[in-house]
Scaffold this motif. Structure first.
Motif: not given
Length: 621
Positions: A123-124, A130, A167, A502-503
């Motif tokens: 998860k960057q 991260a 993405s 958050n993503k």
């Protein structure tokens, strides 16, 4: 042909994916810095046999130095994520090679590391959360411990194109191509409020945060592979020559800006462009065709110098308050290196806002102009072709400035020092507090405050003028979501409701934080405590970083001990001045009405902490 292309384009660094003897011989006496690579098959043999490591170094390194300027050894290529037995041989292979270099007296000249892909970080985004894949915990720790002890660097293979495609439209293509984003679409880490102007910066920062989670914070990151394909399959509409040209030219400009990612602004970004010619690993990434002709125009440039962009200095005749505001921004959110204007440093004297603002404005401009930075600062700055350097004070971009003499990258890393490993400067942070006496102007019940040496609350009452100076070492503005530690109270800002996602949210929409910050007499952390700023704030915008503040100023000393002021309003944190209503109070501030104007005094990019000035205008009985 290889050496001819490198010389034609003034390339100073190159990475080889093997140890081809013909290429190593051809690169002799060119002074080009060369990184060689241990093949994945060789890694296993070297990891199992110190004697094989010694033979490998003698055959592929010692036999060619010093004529060929070998400065680094890449141990494998994405070996950790592609080999099931990596945990048993990778760190031993790195250690065996290092010991062989020590035996050959080459360990100071040649660094050993291993390229790791972004797949190591599941998860960057956001970068601040991260972490490495936990299944590799012991191996990752061993790698980082080796890099720290051998004074080497982290080799990162990072391809924004891949993350952009994966993405599915979450991130705009401009973000992946280093292109400016409109204010409402800027990418912001909801936990630190750091703005990310490019996807590569966020990837590098994610790597720094992942290392920090293992308590390693001083290992520089070098991007050993990045690039953009100039052609792709039927469903790869963004793999075009134009986009590949845009990405790599903007990458060069980004590296030449002379700064690191938001969390490590002094750890310079260094990168190799992948790749010189196409190969089977990632086809259609090559910058040149097999005959040596260019796929597209790439502006490798020459030495950077000032690029005839002039110098950015403070305008004469501008009022001190406006210059101070611009100076605070440049040394804070603007990420200018303001070390030289601290007390005792070369550019501290003359100790004037005009002089210090000129240095800070110019440092920001020289670092950021190639990626969209301007010389404006609210109309307080101007461009001049006259070098403002004087005596031992050398302005960034001057022909005498080491900070401005960067060699651009071309199929290799750019490092202002020209060393084989990335350099990093760690300047002292902060900005001198300017003492400027101000006049308090007041009437029987109305009050007006003038900017002065502290955060001043002017509350005339009858014929008396009562003055309290306030500094908010605040978590509610700019450093807002970052957790701050105060030795007296511990955590002062904690998240009580997480963001919607958050993503998917770049503005942390929906997050709610509780705050308990000190109000002090002066901006220094140890200054006399006058009270607390207590309350909560929520992130209320899906398009920009905006807060809804519900906050009380609670006074605990002097005449106003036990009295409070209540603030309620919207706080667009990236505006220079934010105005919010005072809706009431208690004690001596019963029936209070008025407004506050918040402005950021200083901002620490490393910790995310901010010091915020509040001008309070209040009517009360």
């Amino acid at each position: 042909m290889l050496v001819g292309i490198l010389r034609t384009h003034h390339v100073s660094h190159v990475r080889l994916f093997d140890t081809d003897a013909r290429l190593l011989s051809a690169l002799s006496d060119t002074r080009i810095e060369v990184m060689i690579t241990v093949t994945n098959t060789e890694v296993i043999q070297i990891g199992e046999s110190p004697s094989f490591a010694a033979l490998w170094v003698n055959t592929h390194v010692a036999a060619f130095t010093p004529a060929t300027n070998i400065t680094a050894i890449a141990v494998g290529s994405d070996f950790l994520s592609s080999n099931p037995n990596a945990d048993t041989v990778l760190v031993p292979a790195m250690t065996n090679l290092y010991k062989a270099l020590v035996a050959s007296n080459l360990n100071d000249q040649i660094k050993v590391s291993t390229p790791l892909s972004m797949d190591m970080i599941p998860k960057q985004f956001p970068p601040s959360t991260a972490t490495f894949n936990t299944s590799w915990n012991s191996t990752v720790y061993g790698i980082l411990d080796f890099l720290k002890n051998s004074n080497s660097f982290y080799m990162l293979n990072a391809f924004p194109y891949d993350l952009y495609v994966q993405s599915n439209g979450l991130f705009p293509i401009q973000y992946a191509l280093f292109q400016p984003l409109p204010v409402v679409k800027q990418i912001v880490d909801p936990n630190t409020l750091f703005h990310y102007e490019s996807m590569l910066d966020a990837m590098v920062d994610a790597t720094y945060y992942s290392m920090a989670a293992y308590n390693f914070s001083s290992i520089p990151v070098m991007v050993t592979e990045t690039g953009w394909p100039w052609a792709g399959g039927p469903n790869e509409s963004d793999a075009t020559v134009d986009n590949a040209e845009t990405f790599n030219n903007n990458l060069i400009r980004r590296v030449l800006s002379g700064s690191g990612p938001p969390s490590r602004p002094t750890m310079l970004l260094n990168s190799y462009i992948y790749e010189m010619f196409d190969d089977d690993k990632k086809p259609r990434y090559g910058v040149f065709f097999g005959n040596g002709s260019s796929v597209y125009d790439l502006d490798f440039g020459g030495s950077m110098g000032n690029f005839s962009g002039g110098f950015c200095v403070a305008r004469k005749g501008v009022d001190t308050a406006s210059l101070q505001g611009g100076l605070n921004w440049a040394c804070g959110p603007g990420q200018a290196n303001c070390t030289a204007i601290q007390s005792g440093q070369p550019c501290y004297l003359p100790d004037t806002v005009q002089n210090h603002a000129s240095y800070a404005y110019n440092d920001y401009y020289q670092r950021k102009r190639l990626v969209g930075g301007t010389c404006d600062f609210g109309g307080t700055a101007m461009i001049t072709n006259v070098d403002p350097s004087y005596g031992s004070c050398i302005f960034t971009g001057s022909s005498n400035s080491s900070a401005g003499g960067t060699s651009p990258p071309a199929l290799g890393p750019a490092s202002p020092t020209g060393s084989g490993s990335p350099s990093h400067r760690v300047p002292k942070t902060g900005i001198k507090w300017k003492r400027a006496f101000d006049q308090i102007v007041g009437g029987p019940i109305m009050s007006r405050s003038v900017q002065g040496p502290a955060y001043c609350l002017t509350t005339p009452r009858g014929d008396e003028a009562h003055r309290r100076c306030l500094t908010a070492a605040a978590s509610e503005v700019d450093g807002g979501v970052a957790r701050e530690i105060d030795p007296r109270l511990g955590e002062k800002a904690i998240t009580i409701v997480p963001p919607v996602s958050n993503k998917t949210s770049s503005t942390a929409f929906g997050q709610v934080n509780m705050i308990d910050d000190p109000l002090t007499e002066k901006p220094e952390p140890g200054s006399r405590l006058l009270g607390r700023a207590q309350g909560l704030y929520g992130l209320i915008s899906q398009e920009e970083v905006g807060l809804m503040m519900v906050m009380s100023f609670v006074f605990s000393t002097g005449k106003y001990n036990g009295s409070t002021l209540m603030i309620l309003g919207r706080n667009p944190v990236f505006e220079k001045v934010r105005e919010m209503p005072v809706i009431g109070g208690s004690g001596l501030f019963r029936w209070a009405r008025g407004y506050v104007q918040a402005s950021t005094y200083s901002f620490d990019n490393k910790t995310g902490n901010a010091v915020v000035k509040y001008d309070v205008h209040v009517l009360h009985f």
